[in-house]
Write a protein that holds these residues in place. Structure first.
Motif, PDB file in Angstrom:
ATOM      1  N   GLU B 133       0.837  -1.207   0.000  1.00 18.19           N
ATOM      2  CA  GLU B 133       0.000   0.000   0.000  1.00 18.19           C
ATOM      3  C   GLU B 133       0.869   1.253   0.000  1.00 18.19           C
ATOM      4  OE1 GLU B 133      -0.232  -1.888   3.331  1.00 18.19           O
ATOM      5  OE2 GLU B 133      -0.546  -3.341   1.717  1.00 18.19           O
ATOM      6  N   LYS B 134       1.962   1.135   0.771  1.00 20.99           N
ATOM      7  CA  LYS B 134       2.818   2.301   0.855  1.00 20.99           C
ATOM      8  C   LYS B 134       3.522   2.542  -0.484  1.00 20.99           C
ATOM      9  CE  LYS B 134       5.989   4.577   4.001  1.00 20.99           C
ATOM     10  NZ  LYS B 134       6.952   4.394   5.100  1.00 20.99           N
ATOM     11  N   MET B 135       3.921   1.480  -1.107  1.00 22.40           N
ATOM     12  CA  MET B 135       4.568   1.610  -2.408  1.00 22.40           C
ATOM     13  C   MET B 135       3.632   2.290  -3.399  1.00 22.40           C
ATOM     14  SD  MET B 135       7.653   0.546  -2.345  1.00 22.40           S
ATOM     15  CE  MET B 135       8.138   0.271  -4.042  1.00 22.40           C
ATOM     16  N   GLU B 136       2.369   2.005  -3.238  1.00 24.17           N
ATOM     17  CA  GLU B 136       1.420   2.540  -4.214  1.00 24.17           C
ATOM     18  C   GLU B 136       1.226   4.051  -4.087  1.00 24.17           C
ATOM     19  OE1 GLU B 136      -1.852  -0.059  -3.743  1.00 24.17           O
ATOM     20  OE2 GLU B 136      -1.000  -1.554  -5.108  1.00 24.17           O
ATOM     21  N   GLN B 137       1.678   4.590  -2.991  1.00 21.24           N
ATOM     22  CA  GLN B 137       1.613   6.049  -2.864  1.00 21.24           C
ATOM     23  C   GLN B 137       2.564   6.726  -3.844  1.00 21.24           C
ATOM     24  OE1 GLN B 137       1.888   7.621   1.131  1.00 21.24           O
ATOM     25  NE2 GLN B 137       1.098   5.709   1.967  1.00 21.24           N
ATOM     26  N   LEU B 138       3.520   5.957  -4.272  1.00 25.19           N
ATOM     27  CA  LEU B 138       4.481   6.466  -5.248  1.00 25.19           C
ATOM     28  C   LEU B 138       3.775   6.531  -6.593  1.00 25.19           C
ATOM     29  CD1 LEU B 138       7.213   7.172  -4.293  1.00 25.19           C
ATOM     30  CD2 LEU B 138       8.012   4.893  -4.849  1.00 25.19           C
TER      31      LEU B 138
END
Lengths: 344, 344
Positions: B133-138
């Motif tokens: 999920e955090k990666m997807e903030q990129l």
DNA sequence: TTGTATGCGTTATCAA
DNA sequence: TTGATAACGCATACAA
């Protein structure tokens, strides 16, 4: 929320954009409570000001550019790391730009200055012999780090060791060990920078100790190749071995010293028993090498910090360009011993 | 003239600013003659467009950011140089950002993305185990270079060698030389990245050849320290020597291998006669070291170029994220020989 | 094929 | 202590 702007923050706080700007930029004329509240909101909204807009308005970028000439010499990597760290500390961006051996660092500097508008410049590496008038086109502060031209204008800002003196020190040490035929691996003949200074230091020491200077013991790097690299050290030593004999070899960088060791090894000459080898720079790699390499240690961290400090002070107008000289340290290690007397 | 703008050029040429803009940006709808004339004038005026203004208008910067975690491993320097060169070729800026060992590279990436608005990101080093999920903030394209998480999401773009396979290759080579007690210097236990993969490759090879895996032969780096450095190689080997015996030592980087050699030397163990040493990466320094270090050569230039190409293609929308695997090359050099049979 | 006018997100100036 | 507003230099939609 992907693209918050200062307006969104302003709206959220029920204030004007200029107030938000003031809060962010530590302006004095703002109510501490308002400021507190705004900063709070910013933190919660994970808003980050757009750098380009800031820079556009400011007419310059909160950044310095670091121009690095020569990548074979890993010595610069440590310096660059140090500089980058200082930039982070000061909240400056660090624009890194490599300069190829055949490129003109000043042209590139001039260009980058207009394009990216950094507030200052650091030059690493390269021999710095540009006409004064051209240097003056550079309208922002700059510092030469670990560069020093033989005939350098006094008004240039520079941070480095005294290459002449340190090189003298090393040569003197080798002489005191008993060496008389000391080969040197040095910069291309045209060099007017640290390479020349180190060569001059070597010559002076020989002279002071009554040892004749012999051109055949001097191996000049190829101007086109990557300077101060493992490979150039290796090649130059190979050549040297064909032409002459010596009991010590002084490479003007640690990387070259290691390259030299391999060439000696391939020639069946053991280091240090049959030939002493000395370097310059004081890099980690020379410390772990076997035999560990006798060298002049440049205080990299200090130089990096001083370079950054001086540049930032110049940017703030707190300092005029001036020159800082750090003391190098002669590290006597395993690669140098007294010569075995041989006949030539 | 210090601060030319697009207006000045327009005036000089007697055209509108948009025409100048079109000329600079290779727009199709412009009279070739007008374009020629404008470019001519620009060249003569040594006008350079203001980057910040461009970027502001474009809402993103014509730049990529490179995040480097871990500076002790000089391997990255070559990669960074390669990336920077590709950027220059594409007329992109290259924003370099070092990430400290204890910092979170993704947090920094997220921040820099908002602040400097690069069009793409490259991650170098670090173990890459962030929640999806955090990666997807990129929200911009990114490529992991020479990183590969053990359980990596398939949709991440990545360029590297197959660390598991290459590590297997090296271990197999050592086994085939006759070694059975092969120590390994590896990443911290928590590592989920290339360090883990290399360890797994080692284990698998042992297993396939019926050699028992022994924890005492595994030396894990300290998580806080600079990884893959000379010093960590040195320290880990020192420790290892106190606890156990082995006929070969496989350091998972060339720098560590060289650090290891020194520790062995200090323990009176000669390399390779009494202990073989192998590295990983294929750096210059291992080639010139004496003995030259057996290693797995990673094709740095290819990896750098492929990383940049993939990223630029993703930026253009021409490619979807995918993974590129390059073949490493086992370089058999002087530091590894068959073991001298000793009893334990 | 060209020019005019608008807006990108900030900071700074000015008036309130 | 604040807020509205005018730049900063460029790219682009739109009109010519």
């Amino acid at each position: 929320m992907g693209n918050m702007t200062i307006k969104d923050i302003a709206k959220k706080c029920g204030v004007g954009v200029s107030t938000v700007s003031r809060a962010m930029n530590n302006h004095p004329d703002i109510n501490p409570e308002t400021k507190e509240k705004i900063l709070q909101t910013i933190a919660e909204s994970n808003y980050v000001p757009n750098n380009s807009a800031r820079n556009l308005k400011r007419t310059d970028a909160k950044a310095i550019a670091v121009l690095v000439k020569g990548i074979g010499n890993t010595f610069f990597n440590d310096l660059v790391s140090g500089l980058e760290r200082e930039c982070q500390r000061m909240n400056y961006s660090c624009i890194l730009q490599h300069v190829e051996e055949q490129e003109d660092e000043l042209d590139i500097a001039l260009h980058i200055t207009k394009e990216k508008k950094p507030r200052g410049l650091v030059f690493l590496g390269g021999s710095f012999s540009h006409p004064r008038e051209k240097m003056e086109q550079l309208e922002i502060p700059y510092v030469l780090s670990t560069i020093r031209a033989a005939d350098m204008e006094e008004k240039y800002a520079a941070v480095s060791v005294d290459d002449f003196k340190e090189s003298y020190k090393m040569t003197e040490y080798l002489i005191n060990l008993g060496h008389e035929r000391i080969a040197i691996l040095t910069a291309p003949k045209e060099d007017k920078s640290i390479g020349k200074l180190r060569l001059l230091g070597y010559r002076k020491a020989l002279q002071d100790y009554g040892i004749p200077y012999s051109e055949e013991l001097v191996s000049y790097m190829n101007a086109e190749e990557d300077r101060y690299s493992f490979r150039s050290g290796y090649k130059l030593t190979k050549q040297l071995l064909q032409d002459t004999e010596f009991t010590a070899l002084y490479a003007t960088s640690d990387t070259m010293a290691i390259g030299a060791c391999r060439a000696l090894k391939e020639a069946g000459i053991s280091v240090p028993a049959q030939c002493s080898v000395a370097g310059f720079d004081g890099m980690d790699t020379g410390e772990f090498y076997i035999p560990s390499i006798t060298t002049i240690r440049q205080p990299v961290e200090k130089i990096a910090k001083a370079t950054a400090d001086l540049l930032f002070d110049m940017i703030k107008g707190k300092e005029k360009p001036h020159q800082l000289v750090f003391e190098g340290e002669l590290l006597k290690r395993e690669s140098t011993v007294p010569p075995v007397k041989r006949k030539f």
